[in-house]
Design an enzyme around this catalytic site. Structure first.
Site: not given
Ligand code: URA
Length: 234
Positions: A102
């Protein structure tokens, strides 16, 4: 493949631009002899303005992604490609992230132009683990490790429960998790499911490959031993 096409596919410029560089004598061999655009030569021997060419296809990188960068080629805002040499965005085959982090997650991100390798890494059959450190907005309530390890946690709007996720508690608001799959926003949604909120998320390891002190925003090319580490073979 002819040299002109090889150089264009590495993202250095359009074929027309690169044809001009040949005419200008900017493309030489390691001894400085000017090369012709139709030459078939080992790319390792080629220089542009005296500099070696970027690695050929089959490239695998690890990037320490900082918070605030998006895993995309064209979203508005800062992109992971902004952290690589500009021409890497234009390589053919494309250099793609292996899975995604993310925008607000930092840590180890792999990129490759080898589609087969990419699929082997993300395939559930390969069992490549991903280790995260999560900082929570509230203290743990106590049952989270059991809930996550149970293998029956169903995330909102999903039909299959998560695979068991081992969790280690470092502090009341700091945990480490090992995932064996990669559902959308998985860690954040797991904590939402137990009434908490992830304030910061960092991936520090993929398989046995760790960031190992690589500073945020920096990257390095991986070698065969690194890739063996990803698959837990080294
Ligand atoms: N889980 C999440 O919530 N975000 C990420 O970027 C990776 C795993």
């Amino acid at each position: 493949m002819k040299l002109l096409r090889h150089i264009a596919n590495l993202g250095y410029g359009s074929r027309r631009e690169i044809a001009g560089w040949f005419l200008d004598g900017r493309i030489t061999d390691a001894n400085g002899a000017v090369l012709d655009e139709d030459t078939r030569v080992d790319p390792a021997q080629v220089r542009i303005d005296g500099e070696p060419l970027d690695p050929p296809p089959g490239l695998v990188l690890m990037l320490h992604k900082p918070v605030g960068y998006t895993c995309s080629t064209k979203d508005p805002g800062r992109l992971i490609y902004d952290l690589l040499p500009r021409r890497y965005r234009y390589r053919d085959p494309l250099l793609s992230p292996v899975g995604r982090l993310d925008r607000d997650t930092s840590g180890l991100l792999l990129l490759t132009d080898d589609g087969g390798l990419l699929h082997r890494i993300i395939s559930p059959k390969s069992h490549v683990s991903k280790c995260y450190e999560a900082t929570l907005a509230q203290d743990l309530r106590g049952d989270e490790a059991a809930v996550f390890a149970g293998g029956s946690l169903l995330l909102e709007s999903e039909k299959t429960p998560l695979l068991p996720v081992p969790m280690e508690t470092l502090q009341p608001r700091l945990v480490r998790l090992t995932l064996h799959e990669g559902r959308y926003h998985q860690v954040r949604r797991m904590f939402a499911a137990v009434g908490n909120h992830v304030a910061a998320l960092h991936r520090f390891q993929v398989g046995n490959l760790a960031l190992d002190g690589l500073p945020a925003g920096q990257w390095r090319a991986l070698d065969a031993t690194d890739i063996d580490r990803v698959f837990g073979r080294a």
